[in-house]
Design a protein around this motif. Structure first.
Motif, mmCIF file in Angstrom:
data_model
loop_
_atom_site.group_PDB
_atom_site.id
_atom_site.type_symbol
_atom_site.label_atom_id
_atom_site.label_comp_id
_atom_site.label_asym_id
_atom_site.label_seq_id
_atom_site.Cartn_x
_atom_site.Cartn_y
_atom_site.Cartn_z
ATOM 1 N N TYR A 69 4.616 3.692 8.756
ATOM 2 C CA TYR A 69 4.939 4.360 7.494
ATOM 3 C C TYR A 69 5.849 5.571 7.714
ATOM 4 C CZ TYR A 69 1.255 1.792 4.997
ATOM 5 O OH TYR A 69 0.482 0.836 4.410
ATOM 6 N N VAL A 70 5.472 6.425 8.676
ATOM 7 C CA VAL A 70 6.188 7.693 8.821
ATOM 8 C C VAL A 70 7.420 7.545 9.710
ATOM 9 C CG1 VAL A 70 6.003 10.096 9.478
ATOM 10 C CG2 VAL A 70 4.030 8.935 8.526
ATOM 11 N N LEU A 107 0.845 -1.194 0.000
ATOM 12 C CA LEU A 107 0.000 0.000 0.000
ATOM 13 C C LEU A 107 0.879 1.242 0.000
ATOM 14 C CD1 LEU A 107 -3.082 0.375 0.173
ATOM 15 C CD2 LEU A 107 -2.806 0.769 2.601
ATOM 16 N N MET A 108 2.023 1.159 0.668
ATOM 17 C CA MET A 108 2.974 2.265 0.696
ATOM 18 C C MET A 108 3.743 2.276 -0.619
ATOM 19 S SD MET A 108 4.106 4.621 2.658
ATOM 20 C CE MET A 108 5.493 5.724 2.610
ATOM 21 N N LEU A 113 -0.588 2.233 11.671
ATOM 22 C CA LEU A 113 -0.023 2.233 10.314
ATOM 23 C C LEU A 113 0.905 3.420 10.124
ATOM 24 C CD1 LEU A 113 -2.710 1.397 7.631
ATOM 25 C CD2 LEU A 113 -0.520 0.303 8.023
ATOM 26 N N ARG A 114 0.427 4.569 10.594
ATOM 27 C CA ARG A 114 1.182 5.793 10.418
ATOM 28 C C ARG A 114 2.517 5.723 11.153
ATOM 29 N NH1 ARG A 114 1.438 11.564 11.969
ATOM 30 N NH2 ARG A 114 3.514 11.370 12.810
ATOM 31 N N ILE A 134 -5.230 3.299 11.703
ATOM 32 C CA ILE A 134 -4.539 4.372 10.998
ATOM 33 C C ILE A 134 -3.333 4.853 11.792
ATOM 34 C CG2 ILE A 134 -4.792 6.756 10.220
ATOM 35 C CD1 ILE A 134 -7.467 6.090 9.212
#
Lengths: 633, 72
Positions: free
Chosen positions: A609-610, A350-351, A605-606, A602
């Motif tokens: 991801y971040v 997804l990323m 996930l964040r 979210i």
């Protein structure tokens, strides 16, 4: 884990080309390079080029035929038929297809055309009938006259004045031989019937055309039928259409059951053959040999070599090519993770797909993400609801993204149950009130330790991220990235030493060394970034510190959900009426569950991801697209 | 003046102002993101990341508020 790929080169004598391509296509494990750099491109011989065009044409016709046919009720035997047909020589299949098409083309197309006409009549005729029925009261007043023509007009009611305009002009055109009656037939429409001798037809048509009035046009076969008979005819026609449509459909579906499976299989087989011809434009050639270059998973090389030997013979050679730095950039990427971590591949993709040669974060994500989610939600009651919902969705979802996501949520809710017991939460504090659940760590009252715990998790994950980043930079010999990451780690260690000595976790004397270490890290980062680093290095280091503080959300979002659950229960209790209390409490808890799925997902996930990915992750990988048969279905 | 009251006001400001800031940033990012995803659906992952970045502000605001209220 990223699957290790090998760049391979296959060289064989031109005589073995067909067999080699067939064999590679069936094996379906090699992604072919767009072109072979070292030698000239393979030129298609005229026979092959002709075959390509013929195949493309036949496939197009087959597919056109297939779209006209009805879907078979059960596509049983499709796979078996495909396997049988795929072994036959192309020419035989083409011959079969051609003879079938001479037999089928005309009847199928005729039936399909007939069906289309009937369908269109079936839709339009009732509209005529409706208008006719509206006009009937007018027509009843008029005697049917031979040699007279009847025109029906429909006018919007607000412009009904136009009928009077026509009435004024008619006497001069028809020498007074006309009849015009009009009536409002519904709230928007005025209808008029006009009868006049046939000889004035064209003059009248001109008049009506000039005034831009819509006439009710009948289908051709009804045009000359007297008006009041037409309605009966339309109704009879409609009934006939339905009968005929049924016949046409029956015939078409009979043809479909007989032929469709065969046609679909032929289309798939010929599609395979077409690909086998088309792919040759990617090959290279010398005078007597062809050259194929491509990528494949390293673990399959030996097996492919054996397959080629068995199916093609000894006039073909598969060798592994050395991989240059440039090659590595463009190697295709395959993710391969053990079963439980597999669903998390979807979240990584997804990323972006990681670049070849870098670290695949999937397994780490599979460990941390559910823990983070569980830590945020942390309520046995909510978790059970989420778990049941996810299991229900998992059973209904088709394999793919949705199914991976539900599996991820299932893992997450299991961790939420674990944390729920630790926090002692069951729909908020209801567990404690009703079943005397014991809270080992009541997070609502232990805000400070909870914050410390989240920060600690942050330090662990960010540290892990930097560790992976440094390992990867060493492996890929990325000097700049290596220095950047090492500098940040040093600075962070210094900052934490200072903080620890300020809060008395470490002796006071550690402050100065901590400060020194921070300065060393900052200086190293400045050096790495160049002149701009003088400005950016402190900001970057503060940013990294911010990354760790960002893990506070694990505590904060969880606390907000605790408070919301508390509000739900308090509010429900305020009403003093059991039923209203249950409804209000239930609504609030439902809201909290909805938020409880969305925001922990979210947020965790964040964090990956971040905060986490930034430390090592390199996206931009290209997916692995092997040259293989599409198969059927 | 009552310090408890001042502390509560301070905590409220810490969360509230941070939330306004986050909201302003997210509204712009969200609007741009919706447009970008309409053109290129494969950007969903990146957009979630971008959209989530300003949330740090309100989380830190909350952390500060909690420290004001609970840490004595």
């Amino acid at each position: 884990m990223l699957v290790q790929m090998t760049k391979i080169q296959i060289v064989g004598t031109l005589g073995e080309l067909d067999k080699a391509v067939r064999s590679l296509h069936r094996a379906g494990v090699v992604q072919l390079e767009e072109k072979v750099e070292a030698v000239d491109p393979l030129v298609l011989d005229p026979g092959a080029a002709k075959q390509r065009d013929e195949l493309a044409l036949i496939i197009a016709r087959l597919d056109a035929l297939l779209t006209l046919m009805a879907k078979p009720s059960s596509p049983r035997g499709l796979a078996a038929e495909y396997d049988a047909q795929t072994l036959r020589p192309t020419a035989d299949v083409i011959a079969d297809v051609k003879s079938a098409m001479t037999q089928l083309d005309a009847p199928v197309q005729n039936l399909a055309r007939r069906r289309e006409e009937l369908e269109s009549d079936r839709v339009t005729l009732p509209r005529y009938a409706k208008t006719m029925r509206q006009l009937m009261p007018l027509a009843a007043d008029m005697a049917p006259l031979r040699n007279y023509e009847t025109v029906a007009l429909l006018v919007e009611r607000k412009s009904a004045g136009i009928i009077e305009l026509i009435r004024q002009q008619l006497p001069s055109i028809t020498q007074d031989q006309f009849e015009l009656v009009s009536q409002d037939i519904d709230k928007d429409t005025t209808a008029a019937l006009l009868v006049f001798p046939r000889e004035y037809s064209s003059a009248i048509q001109t008049l009506l055309g000039r005034e831009a009035i819509t006439q009710v046009r009948l289908p051709e076969e009804l045009a000359n039928v007297p008006f009041n008979e037409a309605l009966g005819k339309i109704e009879a026609r409609l009934a006939a259409i339905l009968r005929e449509l049924e016949n046409v459909n029956r015939e078409l579906s009979a043809l479909s059951t007989e032929w469709r499976v065969r046609l679909a299989v032929w289309s798939a087989v010929l599609q395979d053959r077409l690909q086998e011809v088309e792919v040759r434009s990617r090959f290279g050639a010398t005078r007597y040999t062809f050259v194929i270059v491509g990528w494949m998973p390293s673990r399959g090389v030996a097996a492919l070599r054996r397959t080629l030997e068995r199916e093609v013979g000894d006039r073909i050679l598969l060798e592994e090519l050395p991989v240059t730095e440039h090659d590595r950039e463009h190697a295709p990427v395959v993710l391969s993770n053990p079963g439980p971590a597999k669903p998390f591949e979807f979240l990584v993709k997804l990323m972006a797909l990681p670049r070849y040669g870098t670290i695949d974060p999937t397994p780490i994500m599979a460990i941390f993400l559910p823990i983070f989610f569980g830590m945020i939600l942390g309520d046995v009651g909510y978790a059970i609801v989420v778990l049941l919902g996810a299991i229900y969705l998992y059973r209904r979802a088709k394999p793919g993204g949705m199914r991976s996501l539900t599996l991820v949520i299932i893992y997450c809710s299991l961790w939420s149950i674990v944390f729920g017991f630790w926090y002692g939460e069951f729909f908020g504090e209801l567990g404690e009130k009703w079943f005397g659940m014991h809270a080992y760590f009541p997070r609502g009252q232990m805000v400070q330790p909870l914050f410390a715990f989240s920060i600690a998790l942050g330090i662990v994950q960010i540290g892990l991220g930097f560790g992976l980043g440094i390992y990867q930079a060493l492996k890929l010999r990325q000097r700049h990235e290596l220095l950047d990451r090492v500098a940040k780690v040093i600075a962070l260690i210094g900052i934490f030493a200072m903080l620890a000595s300020m809060t008395n976790f470490l002796p006071q004397e550690m402050f100065t060394p901590g400060f020194a270490i921070t300065m060393v890290g900052t200086a190293l980062l400045m050096y790495t970034l160049g002149w701009i680093g003088l400005l950016l290095a402190p900001i970057e280091i503060l940013g990294t510190l911010g990354n760790i503080l960002s893990y506070l959300r694990l505590a904060a979002i969880g606390l907000s959900s605790v408070y919301l659950a508390m509000v739900a229960n308090e509010l429900a209790g305020l009403f003093g009426n059991i039923i209203i209390g249950i409804i209000v409490g239930g609504l609030f808890h439902a809201l909290n569950i909805a938020l409880g799925i969305l925001s922990p997902t979210i947020q965790s996930l964040r964090l990956h991801y971040v905060e986490f990915f930034q430390k090592f992750y390199e996206g931009g990988g290209e997916g692995f697209v092997p040259f293989k048969r599409e198969g059927i279905l | 003046m009552d310090t408890a009251g001042l502390l509560a006001i301070g905590a409220g400001l810490a969360v509230g102002l941070a939330a306004i800031g986050t909201g302003m940033a997210q509204s712009r990012i969200g609007a741009a993101g919706a447009g970008a995803i309409a053109e290129k659906p494969e950007l969903v992952g990146t957009m979630i990341v971008l959209l989530a970045i300003p949330e740090t502000m309100v989380i830190l605001g909350f952390a500060v508020a909690a420290i004001i209220l609970f840490v004595k």
